[in-house]
Every structure is written in structure tokens, then in C-alpha cells.
Design a protein around this motif. Sequence first.
Motif, PDB file in Angstrom:
ATOM      1  N   ALA A  34      31.216  61.857  51.564  1.00  0.00           N
ATOM      2  CA  ALA A  34      29.830  62.171  51.902  1.00  0.00           C
ATOM      3  C   ALA A  34      29.183  62.869  50.714  1.00  0.00           C
ATOM      4  O   ALA A  34      29.856  63.548  49.930  1.00  0.00           O
ATOM      5  N   PHE A  35      27.874  62.693  50.579  1.00  0.00           N
ATOM      6  CA  PHE A  35      27.187  63.404  49.505  1.00  0.00           C
ATOM      7  C   PHE A  35      25.745  63.683  49.884  1.00  0.00           C
ATOM      8  O   PHE A  35      25.188  63.094  50.803  1.00  0.00           O
ATOM      9  N   GLU A  36      25.140  64.595  49.138  1.00  0.00           N
ATOM     10  CA  GLU A  36      23.725  64.902  49.259  1.00  0.00           C
ATOM     11  C   GLU A  36      23.120  65.018  47.873  1.00  0.00           C
ATOM     12  O   GLU A  36      23.718  65.603  46.969  1.00  0.00           O
ATOM     13  N   THR A  37      21.944  64.426  47.714  1.00  0.00           N
ATOM     14  CA  THR A  37      21.154  64.612  46.505  1.00  0.00           C
ATOM     15  C   THR A  37      20.149  65.720  46.780  1.00  0.00           C
ATOM     16  O   THR A  37      19.310  65.602  47.678  1.00  0.00           O
ATOM     17  N   LEU A  38      20.255  66.789  46.022  1.00  0.00           N
ATOM     18  CA  LEU A  38      19.422  67.974  46.203  1.00  0.00           C
ATOM     19  C   LEU A  38      18.500  68.139  45.000  1.00  0.00           C
ATOM     20  O   LEU A  38      18.730  67.559  43.935  1.00  0.00           O
ATOM     21  N   ARG A  39      17.474  68.948  45.187  1.00  0.00           N
ATOM     22  CA  ARG A  39      16.641  69.283  44.043  1.00  0.00           C
ATOM     23  C   ARG A  39      16.371  70.774  44.061  1.00  0.00           C
ATOM     24  O   ARG A  39      15.971  71.341  45.084  1.00  0.00           O
ATOM     25  N   ALA A  40      16.636  71.392  42.916  1.00  0.00           N
ATOM     26  CA  ALA A  40      16.375  72.815  42.747  1.00  0.00           C
ATOM     27  C   ALA A  40      15.027  73.007  42.076  1.00  0.00           C
ATOM     28  O   ALA A  40      14.729  72.360  41.060  1.00  0.00           O
ATOM     29  N   TYR A  41      14.220  73.857  42.667  1.00  0.00           N
ATOM     30  CA  TYR A  41      12.927  74.233  42.086  1.00  0.00           C
ATOM     31  C   TYR A  41      12.942  75.739  41.885  1.00  0.00           C
ATOM     32  O   TYR A  41      13.113  76.496  42.857  1.00  0.00           O
ATOM     33  N   GLY A  42      12.807  76.169  40.642  1.00  0.00           N
ATOM     34  CA  GLY A  42      12.798  77.599  40.387  1.00  0.00           C
ATOM     35  C   GLY A  42      14.060  78.298  40.849  1.00  0.00           C
ATOM     36  O   GLY A  42      14.046  79.480  41.193  1.00  0.00           O
ATOM     37  N   GLY A  43      15.176  77.568  40.875  1.00  0.00           N
ATOM     38  CA  GLY A  43      16.450  78.133  41.289  1.00  0.00           C
ATOM     39  C   GLY A  43      16.716  78.051  42.782  1.00  0.00           C
ATOM     40  O   GLY A  43      17.803  78.436  43.241  1.00  0.00           O
ATOM     41  N   THR A  44      15.753  77.542  43.557  1.00  0.00           N
ATOM     42  CA  THR A  44      15.902  77.418  45.002  1.00  0.00           C
ATOM     43  C   THR A  44      16.117  75.956  45.383  1.00  0.00           C
ATOM     44  O   THR A  44      15.394  75.077  44.909  1.00  0.00           O
ATOM     45  N   GLU A 245      -3.399  48.994  51.730  1.00  0.00           N
ATOM     46  CA  GLU A 245      -4.385  49.565  50.803  1.00  0.00           C
ATOM     47  C   GLU A 245      -3.716  50.512  49.811  1.00  0.00           C
ATOM     48  O   GLU A 245      -4.191  50.674  48.684  1.00  0.00           O
ATOM     49  N   GLU A 246      -2.648  51.144  50.242  1.00  0.00           N
ATOM     50  CA  GLU A 246      -1.858  52.044  49.405  1.00  0.00           C
ATOM     51  C   GLU A 246      -0.410  51.922  49.835  1.00  0.00           C
ATOM     52  O   GLU A 246      -0.120  51.542  50.968  1.00  0.00           O
ATOM     53  N   ALA A 247       0.499  52.281  48.937  1.00  0.00           N
ATOM     54  CA  ALA A 247       1.913  52.356  49.291  1.00  0.00           C
ATOM     55  C   ALA A 247       2.609  53.321  48.345  1.00  0.00           C
ATOM     56  O   ALA A 247       2.212  53.464  47.183  1.00  0.00           O
ATOM     57  N   PHE A 248       3.634  53.985  48.857  1.00  0.00           N
ATOM     58  CA  PHE A 248       4.431  54.848  47.988  1.00  0.00           C
ATOM     59  C   PHE A 248       5.853  54.920  48.515  1.00  0.00           C
ATOM     60  O   PHE A 248       6.132  54.604  49.679  1.00  0.00           O
ATOM     61  N   LEU A 249       6.763  55.322  47.627  1.00  0.00           N
ATOM     62  CA  LEU A 249       8.175  55.505  47.943  1.00  0.00           C
ATOM     63  C   LEU A 249       8.502  56.992  47.911  1.00  0.00           C
ATOM     64  O   LEU A 249       7.861  57.760  47.179  1.00  0.00           O
ATOM     65  N   THR A 250       9.507  57.376  48.669  1.00  0.00           N
ATOM     66  CA  THR A 250       9.938  58.771  48.647  1.00  0.00           C
ATOM     67  C   THR A 250      11.451  58.860  48.493  1.00  0.00           C
ATOM     68  O   THR A 250      12.196  58.063  49.052  1.00  0.00           O
ATOM     69  N   ASN A 251      11.876  59.806  47.694  1.00  0.00           N
ATOM     70  CA  ASN A 251      13.242  60.300  47.714  1.00  0.00           C
ATOM     71  C   ASN A 251      13.231  61.683  47.098  1.00  0.00           C
ATOM     72  O   ASN A 251      12.184  62.158  46.625  1.00  0.00           O
ATOM     73  N   ARG A 252      14.357  62.361  47.106  1.00  0.00           N
ATOM     74  CA  ARG A 252      14.364  63.759  46.689  1.00  0.00           C
ATOM     75  C   ARG A 252      13.989  63.921  45.218  1.00  0.00           C
ATOM     76  O   ARG A 252      13.316  64.889  44.855  1.00  0.00           O
ATOM     77  N   THR A 253      14.410  62.998  44.377  1.00  0.00           N
ATOM     78  CA  THR A 253      14.118  63.125  42.952  1.00  0.00           C
ATOM     79  C   THR A 253      12.699  62.692  42.626  1.00  0.00           C
ATOM     80  O   THR A 253      11.963  63.381  41.917  1.00  0.00           O
ATOM     81  N   TRP A 254      12.299  61.515  43.123  1.00  0.00           N
ATOM     82  CA  TRP A 254      10.954  61.000  42.844  1.00  0.00           C
ATOM     83  C   TRP A 254       9.873  61.792  43.557  1.00  0.00           C
ATOM     84  O   TRP A 254       8.726  61.783  43.151  1.00  0.00           O
ATOM     85  N   GLU A 255      10.194  62.432  44.663  1.00  0.00           N
ATOM     86  CA  GLU A 255       9.197  63.002  45.573  1.00  0.00           C
ATOM     87  C   GLU A 255       8.356  61.841  46.134  1.00  0.00           C
ATOM     88  O   GLU A 255       8.895  60.988  46.819  1.00  0.00           O
ATOM     89  N   LEU A 256       7.047  61.798  45.836  1.00  0.00           N
ATOM     90  CA  LEU A 256       6.211  60.671  46.256  1.00  0.00           C
ATOM     91  C   LEU A 256       5.849  59.846  45.020  1.00  0.00           C
ATOM     92  O   LEU A 256       5.201  60.364  44.100  1.00  0.00           O
TER      93      LEU A 256
END
Length: 289
Positions: A34-44, A245-256
Motif C-alpha cells: 500500500a502507498f500514499e502520495t502526500l504533499r508537504a506545504y511549509g513543512g505540513t 465548457e471546461e475540464a480539469f484533472l486533480t491529484n495530490r501533486t498537480w492539484e487542479l
Amino acid sequence: MSDELLYHVDGELVPTNEATVSVDDRGFRYGDAAFETLRAYGGTIFGWEAHVERLERTCDALSLEHGLSTADLRERVRETLAANDLADAYVRLSITRGVQPGKLTPQSDVEPTVVVYVKPLPRGGVDGESVWDGPATVQSVETRRVPDAAIPAGAKTHNYLNGILARTELEDDADEALLRDIDGNVAEGATSNLFFVRDGVLHTPTADGDLLAGITRSVVLEVAGEAGVPVEEGEYELEDVLEAEEAFLTNRTWELRPVAELDRAEIGGGKVTERLSRRYDERVEEVCY
């Protein structure tokens, strides 16, 4: 931060070129991990609790009783970020069933292999910058999403063959593969969730379908509600997205990440995408900086 990153492998911080696992590890042999892709912002770590909950759901789906506490896992992540002097970073936390005899049937006694690795990312939040160079070029593929009845769709495991096969179909300029389920309904990207806008309504494939409902996806649904953007989750055909009219993808690294085009049909971002991106950045800023 030194030139060579340090990874956290089974309780030890080691240089990248020494960060190894056994060839008998079940994560290597079978993708039994199992794994998780995380993102740290400002150490959090943004959304830590949600990530831990999903990690445990994945381990439950695999019947992987690793015996590690949430506090232990978080400390390993903290140590890895601190050792690399990183505040803004990509973080991947993996737990495998460890080294066991070369039989498909897993043993009940588990000595897990735990790996944390990191790499620097730009600052996020309202003063941040995107990790992507531009909107995504997306291509629908013939590879179908593995149904939940075969492999639990909500389990985030090391077995990414489904996504790999989808990505092998991509033309050279495509950024992401869009998979459909076995009934032909749009499911998700190889590593992302899909949103699109029609008549001012934000649409996304239902989490009841064959897809891994990402944590970033959940945050987008939350901020959409706060922003008063109407949302519908449902089953959609490819044509529904092509007419968006619009579309976007999301994931932890790309955000939106806006979708520039799907199968050579231009879509792009727009007011709703921009509004939700801003709300997402504000959430990150408030929570992490």
C-alpha cells in the motif's frame, strides 16, 4: 538540502543510491503493498488524516496487518523531510508485506517494509507556483479500468499495471490517459480524477464506480460547495466530456490542472476552474502556511 536526497527505509535514513529493498520483498514480487502520495506545504502534510485513513483502508483490503501506529508513520515522514531540509515536497509513503517465502499466498506474520521518499516541489498556496508547465493534453485509451469486483478500486497499491498499460497507448505529446470502465463510462485518468463543467454545473464520475476517489478530489468537492458551485456525480460517456465548457484533472501533486484538449478536441479551463483553483490554494494557505 544536500545534493543527494536521503530516503527513510525500515527506520533508517539512507542516501538514495543505498535505498534498497530485497528482491524477495512482496512489494517487488507481486505489488503486494500500500502507498500514499502526500504533499508537504511549509513543512505540513496537507490532509494527513485523510491519507492515513485511506492507507488503512488499502491495508484492510489487502489483509495487511502491518502493526505500525499513525504516530510512527508520521514521525518517519517528519524525519525524512527534516533530514533533507525540505518544507515543500512530494512525499511517498509505502508499506509492503515485507520479505516472505516465494509463494503467492501471504503469511499472517508480517514484518513490513516501510519506505518514505521525497523530492522538492515549489511552494504552494496563494503565493505558490504550479508543478506543471501548462494545461494537460489528454487522450482516451482502449485499456479499461480494472473493475472493483476484481481489484478494489479504492485500494491504492503498488500494482499500477492498469495505469501503465493505459499510458503506453499515449501519443508523444499527451500528458494523461483517460480510462473508461468496462461499460464504456468515463472513469479516471491513470493517476488523476476528472472534473468537467457544463452549463455552470461541475460534473465528476461517481465514486460508486470503478475509480480511486482521490483526496484532492474530495477537497475540490468541499470547496465547490463552499463556493456555491453546483456539483453532480454520475455516469458519463466520453462525448459528455468532449462537449464540456471546461475540464480539469486533480491529484495530490498537480492539484487542479486544466485540460487543454481531449482527443484533439479543445476544452481548456475557465471561470469555474479558476475559482476552484483559487479556493484550493486558499485552503492550503490557511492550513499549512
